[in-house]
Scaffold this motif. Structure first.
Motif, PDB file in Angstrom:
ATOM      1  N   ASP A 140     -44.306  18.587 -10.435  1.00 42.06           N
ATOM      2  CA  ASP A 140     -43.208  17.698 -10.056  1.00 42.06           C
ATOM      3  C   ASP A 140     -43.009  16.684 -11.178  1.00 42.06           C
ATOM      4  O   ASP A 140     -43.882  15.834 -11.399  1.00 42.06           O
ATOM      5  N   PRO A 141     -41.893  16.738 -11.906  1.00 39.02           N
ATOM      6  CA  PRO A 141     -41.669  15.796 -13.014  1.00 39.02           C
ATOM      7  C   PRO A 141     -41.735  14.338 -12.588  1.00 39.02           C
ATOM      8  O   PRO A 141     -42.090  13.472 -13.390  1.00 39.02           O
ATOM      9  N   ARG A 142     -41.410  14.060 -11.338  1.00 40.23           N
ATOM     10  CA  ARG A 142     -41.478  12.675 -10.857  1.00 40.23           C
ATOM     11  C   ARG A 142     -42.921  12.176 -10.859  1.00 40.23           C
ATOM     12  O   ARG A 142     -43.201  11.037 -11.241  1.00 40.23           O
ATOM     13  N   ARG A 143     -43.829  13.022 -10.419  1.00 40.58           N
ATOM     14  CA  ARG A 143     -45.247  12.634 -10.407  1.00 40.58           C
ATOM     15  C   ARG A 143     -45.749  12.407 -11.828  1.00 40.58           C
ATOM     16  O   ARG A 143     -46.509  11.465 -12.081  1.00 40.58           O
ATOM     17  N   LEU A 144     -45.331  13.274 -12.726  1.00 40.67           N
ATOM     18  CA  LEU A 144     -45.764  13.143 -14.111  1.00 40.67           C
ATOM     19  C   LEU A 144     -45.286  11.822 -14.701  1.00 40.67           C
ATOM     20  O   LEU A 144     -46.026  11.140 -15.413  1.00 40.67           O
ATOM     21  N   ARG A 145     -44.054  11.450 -14.394  1.00 38.29           N
ATOM     22  CA  ARG A 145     -43.506  10.208 -14.926  1.00 38.29           C
ATOM     23  C   ARG A 145     -44.242   8.994 -14.351  1.00 38.29           C
ATOM     24  O   ARG A 145     -44.505   8.025 -15.062  1.00 38.29           O
ATOM     25  N   ILE A 146     -44.582   9.056 -13.077  1.00 46.70           N
ATOM     26  CA  ILE A 146     -45.352   7.966 -12.466  1.00 46.70           C
ATOM     27  C   ILE A 146     -46.691   7.816 -13.168  1.00 46.70           C
ATOM     28  O   ILE A 146     -47.131   6.708 -13.499  1.00 46.70           O
ATOM     29  N   ALA A 147     -47.368   8.936 -13.416  1.00 48.20           N
ATOM     30  CA  ALA A 147     -48.732   8.915 -13.946  1.00 48.20           C
ATOM     31  C   ALA A 147     -48.796   8.509 -15.408  1.00 48.20           C
ATOM     32  O   ALA A 147     -49.730   7.818 -15.826  1.00 48.20           O
TER      33      ALA A 147
END
Length: 212
Positions: free
Chosen positions: A113-120
């Motif tokens: 999930d690109p959203r999770r990657l951006r958060i992390a």
């Protein structure tokens, strides 16, 4: 009227609060992990996306930073669960095979999930000293995993015994940088290519060339 710990609509007050909190976090995953991003987000916009009121927001969180902190922990937990499951399934394998299995689980979970990657790897950076401490604490858990696995392999005679902490820290930094650039489209590669490259980096980290 039921008291604050009573039931309403068949759900307890705790269950209703948990549902509200989850709705805020789902909305924040979209808002922080995609557009507008954490630094351009607002409480009002987050509440609108979640379909809840600002009063309900402040019943659950102090501010948007606390939401980001919770999301960062959740993202790491999701990835960690995938890695733990992979470790269990790789029991008894040699170090190289075991680490390749773990790396595939990590990369797959972290980039699903690109959203999770951006958060992390993006939104968490530079927000506050508190969040930086949290980021480093969670990062240290990944370092400890590599150190523990390398030391176990050394005990089995698969690699030479030594202090693996510096190598593990450097490797985790390389993993994070590679995944960020890969998902950002800085280079084209398949999942297999990324995992193979990381596995080769790890082998080099735990088996450095002999020095004269």
């Amino acid at each position: 009227m039921a008291g604050p710990t009573g039931t309403y609509g068949g759900r307890s007050a705790q269950e209703r609060r948990a549902e509200r909190r989850e709705r805020f976090l789902r909305a924040a995953l979209d808002q922080f992990g995609d557009r507008p991003g954490y630094r351009s987000a607002s409480v009002a916009a987050l509440c609108e996306a979640a379909g809840l009121s600002t009063r309900q927001f402040y019943e659950e969180f102090r501010n948007l930073e606390e939401v980001l902190a919770q999301l960062h922990l959740l993202v790491n937990d999701w990835t960690e669960q995938a890695v733990v499951q992979a470790l269990t399934g790789a029991a008894g394998l040699a170090f190289d095979q075991r680490m390749a299995t773990v790396l595939r689980a990590y990369v797959t979970a972290a980039t699903a999930d690109p959203r999770r990657l951006r958060i992390a790897f993006v939104e968490i950076i530079g927000v506050s000293e508190e969040l930086e401490r949290q980021r480093l604490v969670r990062r240290s858990r990944w370092v400890e995993l590599i150190v523990t696995e390398a030391e176990a392999a050394a005990a089995r005679g698969e690699v030479a015994p030594r202090d693996y902490r510096i190598a593990a820290t450097a490797f985790i930094g390389a993993v994070n940088g590679l995944l960020h650039d890969w998902t950002a489209g800085q280079f084209q590669a398949s999942l297999d290519q990324v995992v193979d490259e990381l596995a080769a980096l790890l082998r080099g980290a735990v088996r450095p060339p002999d020095r004269d």
